[in-house]
Design an enzyme around this catalytic site. Structure first.
Site, PDB file in Angstrom:
ATOM      1  NE  ARG A 129      23.064  36.824  58.558  1.00 46.32           N
ATOM      2  CZ  ARG A 129      22.662  37.635  57.597  1.00 46.32           C
ATOM      3  NH1 ARG A 129      22.779  37.258  56.331  1.00 46.32           N
ATOM      4  NH2 ARG A 129      22.139  38.803  57.881  1.00 46.32           N
ATOM      5  CE  LYS A 151      13.249  56.939  52.894  1.00 46.25           C
ATOM      6  NZ  LYS A 151      13.024  56.580  51.507  1.00 46.25           N
ATOM      7  N   GLY A 170      17.504  46.598  60.785  1.00 43.11           N
ATOM      8  CA  GLY A 170      18.877  46.287  60.386  1.00 43.11           C
ATOM      9  C   GLY A 170      19.874  47.324  60.855  1.00 43.11           C
ATOM     10  N   GLY A 217      14.561  43.364  57.729  1.00 47.75           N
ATOM     11  CA  GLY A 217      13.248  43.533  57.106  1.00 47.75           C
ATOM     12  C   GLY A 217      12.179  42.704  57.795  1.00 47.75           C
TER      13      GLY A 217
HETATM   14  P1  ADP Z   1      16.446  50.428  60.679  1.00 48.67           P
HETATM   15  O1  ADP Z   1      17.215  49.839  59.523  1.00 48.67           O
HETATM   16  O2  ADP Z   1      16.986  49.993  61.994  1.00 48.67           O
HETATM   17  O3  ADP Z   1      14.966  50.236  60.553  1.00 48.67           O
HETATM   18  P2  ADP Z   1      16.430  53.040  59.441  1.00 48.67           P
HETATM   19  O4  ADP Z   1      16.925  52.450  58.184  1.00 48.67           O
HETATM   20  O5  ADP Z   1      15.052  53.558  59.487  1.00 48.67           O
HETATM   21  O6  ADP Z   1      16.692  52.028  60.661  1.00 48.67           O
HETATM   22  O7  ADP Z   1      17.310  54.291  59.871  1.00 48.67           O
HETATM   23  C1  ADP Z   1      18.711  54.282  59.941  1.00 48.67           C
HETATM   24  C2  ADP Z   1      19.278  55.494  59.269  1.00 48.67           C
HETATM   25  O8  ADP Z   1      18.652  56.689  59.695  1.00 48.67           O
HETATM   26  C3  ADP Z   1      20.739  55.654  59.575  1.00 48.67           C
HETATM   27  O9  ADP Z   1      21.481  55.530  58.389  1.00 48.67           O
HETATM   28  C4  ADP Z   1      20.833  57.066  60.149  1.00 48.67           C
HETATM   29  O10 ADP Z   1      21.968  57.761  59.701  1.00 48.67           O
HETATM   30  C5  ADP Z   1      19.590  57.716  59.620  1.00 48.67           C
HETATM   31  N1  ADP Z   1      19.211  58.889  60.416  1.00 48.67           N
HETATM   32  C6  ADP Z   1      18.890  58.927  61.725  1.00 48.67           C
HETATM   33  N2  ADP Z   1      18.631  60.189  62.123  1.00 48.67           N
HETATM   34  C7  ADP Z   1      18.785  60.978  61.053  1.00 48.67           C
HETATM   35  C8  ADP Z   1      18.674  62.381  60.815  1.00 48.67           C
HETATM   36  N3  ADP Z   1      18.320  63.224  61.803  1.00 48.67           N
HETATM   37  N4  ADP Z   1      18.904  62.834  59.569  1.00 48.67           N
HETATM   38  C9  ADP Z   1      19.249  61.994  58.577  1.00 48.67           C
HETATM   39  N5  ADP Z   1      19.389  60.663  58.721  1.00 48.67           N
HETATM   40  C10 ADP Z   1      19.156  60.166  59.950  1.00 48.67           C
END
Ligand code: ADP
Ligand code: MG
Length: 399
Positions: free
Chosen positions: A39, A200, A356, A379
């Site tokens: 960073r 989610k 992230g 975020g």
């Molecule tokens: P970002 O931080 O990039 O916005 P998220 O936090 O929404 O992404 O999602 C990342 C997480 O989603 C990872 O830890 C991954 O393991 C989980 N994930 C992806 N597909 C599945 C699945 N089918 N079942 C459970 N967890 C999942």
């Protein structure tokens, strides 16, 4: 949102001026030692440009989560030392944030010199965006530059409040984020394809809704896909399911249809018995998950379908892994989609990665260099993709 029209450091005259620069020096530390200086390195172009113009720089950042008082554990001292090494010139550290020490050092600054304030979160007013503290920041300088994208979704004194009292501009890091993400959303080369995955639906409702209005095609994978399965009336077994959002998912699909947006969901899945790295797993050619099983990755037919639908894309926005990509057995979907995005990029598409975990997954899988832009703010990038105004950008003067 008018983020594309913000003043940048190249639009302002800084020679001989004291410039307060909000950086992101929130580096990883262990026992007072910096374990990754990425960073700090990333902030150098902005700092070097301003120094080269003859500005007098007052740098500042937060580091960790101190509780509104001096705490040696969160001192910026290691950052000042590393920054001095990287710049090849001394960066003096103030003993406080806006107190006597900071004021004295700021007054002594000469053209082309830089100093660093102590951790801005040592001031209890910082995270409350207290105008009294913002005024004290402003009193140190004549110009404010924000270059901390990762904190731009927070309205704090050093990211937002201080701009009420000083002329302002964004640094190169924020400028780059605005260029890639702002253009992808507001002024995309079409077709614009969004790939959405991750855990989610509830975390991403704003993102999906905003992208439905802007995209030509939406591809859904990852854990969120199963809530859409449920919305179609399919069984989901023990997969991640956002019960409260099944209705929402239905509405999203209806809206996509209404807008003529292609909406792609997995047609085959890799399913496991348990949420465990070494769980028994198999592939099923179905978009319905049997009882006692959970969907953990998109299947091979889906990977090909998604890859094909990226051919000819003008812009690709990607947030959220296609499966539990941290675990080898369930990483293939994310790897194959990353390959397809890399190929689209090679063929001229602009690819922008937000989120992230998505950024971390793509770096870990070795695709960092093949994407046009990987956002540095987890975020903040999600709020940007939701179409929200980020206070740390909204506060900056327009061109
Ligand atoms: P970002 O931080 O990039 O916005 P998220 O936090 O929404 O992404 O999602 C990342 C997480 O989603 C990872 O830890 C991954 O393991 C989980 N994930 C992806 N597909 C599945 C699945 N089918 N079942 C459970 N967890 C999942
Ligand atoms: Mg995440």
């Amino acid at each position: 949102m008018s983020s594309l029209n913000k003043k940048t450091i190249e639009d302002i005259a800084v020679a001989g001026k004291r410039v307060l620069v909000r950086c992101d020096f929130n580096v990883k530390m262990e026992d007072g030692v910096i374990t990754s200086d990425k960073r700090i390195v990333a902030s150098l172009p902005t700092i070097k440009y301003l120094l080269g113009q003859g500005a007098r720089l007052i740098l500042c950042s937060h580091l960790g989560r101190p509780k509104g008082a001096f705490d040696p554990q969160f001192s910026m001292a290691p950052v000042a030392a590393r920054l001095s090494e990287l710049l090849g010139q001394e960066v003096k550290l103030a003993k406080d944030v806006v107190g006597e020490s900071a004021q004295a050092l700021a007054a002594e600054l000469k053209d082309g010199e830089a100093m660093l304030l102590e951790n801005v979160r040592f001031e209890p007013g910082e995270t409350k965006n207290d105008p009294e503290l913002s005024k004290k920041f402003a009193a140190l300088a004549e110009i404010f530059v924000n270059d901390a994208f990762g904190s731009a979704h927070r309205a704090h004194c050093s990211t937002t409040g201080v701009a009420d009292y000083l002329p302002s501009a964004v640094g190169y890091l924020i400028q780059k984020e605005i260029n890639f993400m702002g253009n992808a959303l507001e002024n995309p080369v079409r077709p614009l394809v969004a790939i959405l995955g991750g855990a989610k639906v509830s975390d991403k409702i704003g993102v999906i809704n905003n992208l439905i209005e802007k995209c030509d095609k939406i591809i859904i994978g990852g854990g969120m896909a199963y809530t859409f399965f449920a919305a179609m009336g399919n069984s989901v077994g023990t997969s991640l399911l956002d019960k409260e959002n099944i209705e929402n998912a239905k509405n999203m699909m209806a809206r996509a249809k209404e807008k003529g947006v292609d909406f792609l969901l997995p047609v085959d899945n890799v399913i496991g018995r348990e949420y465990k790295e070494d769980t028994t797993f198999m592939r099923i050619y179905s978009d319905s998950i049997p009882d006692g099983w959970m969907g953990l990755d998109i299947g091979p037919v889906t990977r090909e379908l998604f890859a094909k639908s990226l051919v000819g894309a003008g812009t690709v926005i990607w947030n959220g892994p296609m499966g539990v990509s941290e675990w080898e057995n369930f990483a293939e979907g994310t790897i194959d989609v990353a390959k397809a995005v890399a190929e689209a990029t090679e063929n001229g598409a602009i690819s922008v990665i937000g989120g992230g975990d998505s950024a971390a997954a793509i770096k870990k899988l070795g695709f960092e260099k093949k994407m046009s832009h990987i956002s540095t703010g987890g975020g903040a990038s999600l709020e940007f993709l939701e179409g929200k105004d980020l206070p740390g950008i909204a506060c900056i003067d327009e061109k």
